[in-house]
Enzyme design. Structure first.
Site, PDB file in Angstrom:
ATOM      1  N   SER A  94       8.668  31.832  23.785  1.00 24.41           N
ATOM      2  CA  SER A  94       9.576  31.177  24.748  1.00 24.41           C
ATOM      3  C   SER A  94       8.881  29.948  25.302  1.00 24.41           C
ATOM      4  O   SER A  94       8.559  29.877  26.473  1.00 24.41           O
ATOM      5  CB  SER A  94       9.957  32.154  25.864  1.00 24.41           C
ATOM      6  OG  SER A  94       8.793  32.747  26.428  1.00 24.41           O
TER       7      SER A  94
ATOM      8  N   GLY B   3       5.271  30.749  29.934  1.00 26.15           N
ATOM      9  CA  GLY B   3       5.631  31.306  31.247  1.00 26.15           C
ATOM     10  C   GLY B   3       6.691  30.466  31.938  1.00 26.15           C
ATOM     11  O   GLY B   3       6.595  30.170  33.122  1.00 26.15           O
TER      12      GLY B   3
ATOM     13  N   ALA C 128      23.462  25.605  31.362  1.00 27.53           N
ATOM     14  CA  ALA C 128      24.896  25.759  31.126  1.00 27.53           C
ATOM     15  C   ALA C 128      25.718  25.025  32.185  1.00 27.53           C
ATOM     16  O   ALA C 128      26.733  24.396  31.881  1.00 27.53           O
ATOM     17  CB  ALA C 128      25.251  27.243  31.107  1.00 27.53           C
TER      18      ALA C 128
ATOM     19  N   HIS D 270      26.926  35.179  59.810  1.00 29.10           N
ATOM     20  CA  HIS D 270      25.789  35.989  60.263  1.00 29.10           C
ATOM     21  C   HIS D 270      26.162  37.460  60.179  1.00 29.10           C
ATOM     22  O   HIS D 270      27.274  37.822  60.567  1.00 29.10           O
ATOM     23  CB  HIS D 270      25.451  35.625  61.709  1.00 29.10           C
ATOM     24  CG  HIS D 270      24.360  36.499  62.270  1.00 29.10           C
ATOM     25  ND1 HIS D 270      23.041  36.309  61.959  1.00 29.10           N
ATOM     26  CD2 HIS D 270      24.426  37.581  63.097  1.00 29.10           C
ATOM     27  CE1 HIS D 270      22.324  37.231  62.582  1.00 29.10           C
ATOM     28  NE2 HIS D 270      23.136  38.019  63.266  1.00 29.10           N
TER      29      HIS D 270
ATOM     30  N   GLY E  42      31.281  30.709  23.096  1.00 26.12           N
ATOM     31  CA  GLY E  42      30.424  31.011  24.246  1.00 26.12           C
ATOM     32  C   GLY E  42      29.004  30.522  24.052  1.00 26.12           C
ATOM     33  O   GLY E  42      28.241  30.397  25.007  1.00 26.12           O
ATOM     34  N   GLY E  43      28.639  30.269  22.779  1.00 26.09           N
ATOM     35  CA  GLY E  43      27.325  29.702  22.482  1.00 26.09           C
ATOM     36  C   GLY E  43      26.164  30.559  22.931  1.00 26.09           C
ATOM     37  O   GLY E  43      26.289  31.786  23.108  1.00 26.09           O
TER      38      GLY E  43
ATOM     39  N   GLY F  44      10.163  26.845  25.038  1.00 25.67           N
ATOM     40  CA  GLY F  44      11.123  25.770  25.238  1.00 25.67           C
ATOM     41  C   GLY F  44      12.173  25.761  24.146  1.00 25.67           C
ATOM     42  O   GLY F  44      12.126  26.569  23.214  1.00 25.67           O
TER      43      GLY F  44
END
Ligand code: NAI
Length: 456
Positions: free
Chosen positions: A266, A183, A316, A441, A38-39, A268
């Site tokens: 976070s 961010g 993914a 709708h 599943g990595g 990259g």
């Protein structure tokens, strides 16, 4: 030595989907995964975060119930229970992938595989002291969190004061003040969850906008909504030093020391290319990524790569399609990868979703576009379900061909609605044909039809 038609290294979305398709296509297939099937997606990325964010969404609905005539007293979030539920979800899905591999006839090895050499009999791969051979290889080793060379970052990771998305998704103790460096998608989704869990959250972003390549107006609306939930943003700021005593922030010429009891990195991810033996068969690496062509070939005959390891889109869903293209080409079926209509989603509340060109990217390519922007409130169901919602939908048309080049939105269900926009961008159907499509709708998805009629 056990001989296969195909050896796949990496059991994430690219690896397991390729294994399934290759085996169904008649290839004897071995899949090597050193951690868990599943990595990153299933174990420490897409799925666990969506599990956490859904708990935050329920809490948010309960907290704002009064606006809808529903009174719930003191709703609260039990972080420990949220993490336990996330573990259950991950376990179920990982075992589901395992079962799929079994019924598909794929041999799965929980081991680290290293490519040794190419011989006239095929590629030799070693794992757990054993040798395996195959006539074809698929590299699907994914990516890993980028660790910046900021003083204190490496020491912080060792002590647990600094975390990446992997560690933070397992941490059962909530920090009081979480400082998020970056961010982008991970930073924003985590900010949404931790703010809901009553943690003080500060996001430091180097650029002057959040959410990277997203449409600038959508980024600004998302920022405003997250600020309303208590998230503090420091844009145009860089972290230059990290320590439990203080985190140094530089904004322009100003420098400031702030404190937090947990830091999330976070900024990259980078392709996972080392330790696999790529150099032993001469796989070409450029800017830290395996170079692939549209058939997912890497330039060495019979070797293919798919997923984050080529650094192209790092999502993914891109990995799934790249894996399919690779296997089709192995099986002699004509197929090539297209990257023009890959959707991107940020699963915050509200959700933001995007496909195709933005005004910014179109201008950079010199494309002449017409665009329209409408409020999500054009869709009746959005008004019924969102008190004071400020979502928007933007649609971009190529002036020359009249085809839709991009759709961007923020607001309820954006992650689901974007699929219809993917069809629109990918199909290249003319506007007049698209206007003949009937949408159910009332749905928020009708916003796409509204936008098609608004564009002049
Ligand atoms: P990202 O590339 O989305 O964002 C990183 C941000 O960090 C950028 O805005 C960048 O300007 C900023 N940054 C870089 N260095 C910095 C510094 N020293 N100080 C302050 N800011 C700095 O990367 P992220 O969020 O880590 O995500 C990694 C990957 O995971 C992405 O490729 C994304 O596609 C994938 N992902 C996708 C999700 C989704 O589809 N919903 C969810 C989570 C991750």
């Amino acid at each position: 030595m056990k001989k296969y038609d195909l050896i796949i290294i990496g059991g994430g979305p690219a690896g397991y989907l390729a294994a399934e398709r290759a085996s169904a296509g008649g290839m004897s297939t071995a899949l090597f995964e050193k951690r868990s099937l599943g990595g990153v997606c299933l174990n420490e990325g897409c799925i666990p975060t969506k599990s956490l964010l859904y708990s935050a969404k329920i809490l948010d609905s309960a907290a704002h119930g009064a606006a809808f005539g529903v009174h719930i007293e003191n709703p609260s979030l039990d972080h420990n229970a949220v993490i336990s539920r996330k573990d259950k979800v991950v376990k179920a899905l990982v075992s589901g992938v395992g079962a799929k591999m079994k019924t598909g006839g794929v041999d799965v090895f929980t081991a680290e595989a290293v490519i040794q050499q190419k011989t006239p009999d095929g590629f030799i791969v070693e794992a757990d002291g054993q040798s395996f051979t195959a006539s074809k290889l698929l590299i699907a080793t994914g990516s890993e969190a980028l660790i910046p060379p900021i003083p204190g970052a490496a020491e912080g990771l060792k002590s647990g004061f600094v975390m990446t998305s992997r560690e933070i998704l397992d941490a059962r103790e909530l920090p009081k003040h979480l400082l998020i460096v970056g961010g982008g998608v991970i930073g924003l989704e985590m900010a949404g969850y931790f703010a809901a869990a009553d943690v003080k959250v500060s996001v430091v972003e180097m650029l002057d906008k959040i959410a990277g390549p997203f449409d600038a107006e959508i980024s600004a609306i998302l920022q405003k909504n997250l600020q309303k939930k208590g998230v503090e943003f420091r844009l145009g700021s860089k972290v230059t030093e990290i320590s439990p005593k203080g985190i140094r922030l530089e904004t322009g010429d100003a420098s400031e020391l702030i404190t937090a009891d947990r830091v999330l990195l976070s900024i990259g991810r980078k392709p996972a290319i080392s330790g696999i033996g790529l150099e032993n068969i001469g796989v070409y690496i450029e800017r830290g990524a395996v170079v692939t062509d549209r058939q997912m070939r890497v330039g060495v005959p019979d070797v293919y790569a798919a997923g984050d390891v080529n650094g192209k889109s790092m999502l993914a869903h891109t990995a799934y399609r790249e894996a399919e293209v690779a296997v089709n080409n192995m099986l002699g079926r004509k197929d090539s990868m297209r990257y023009n209509a890959i959707p991107s989603v940020i699963y915050t509340q509200p959700e933001a979703a995007s496909v195709g060109e933005t005004e910014e990217s179109a201008a950079a390519k010199g494309l002449a576009v017409k665009s329209t922007k409408i409020s999500m409130r054009y869709a009746g169901r959005y008004v019924a379900e969102n008190e004071g919602g400020d979502g928007i939908c933007k649609l971009l048309l190529d002036k020359g061909s009249g085809r839709v080049l991009g759709v961007h939105m923020i607001g309820g269900y954006a992650s689901e609605i974007i699929t219809s926009a993917v069809f629109i961008v990918e199909s290249g159907w003319p506007l007049e044909t698209l206007k003949e499509m009937v949408f159910p709708h009332p749905t928020v998805g009708e916003i796409i039809r509204e936008a098609l009629f608004e564009i002049k």
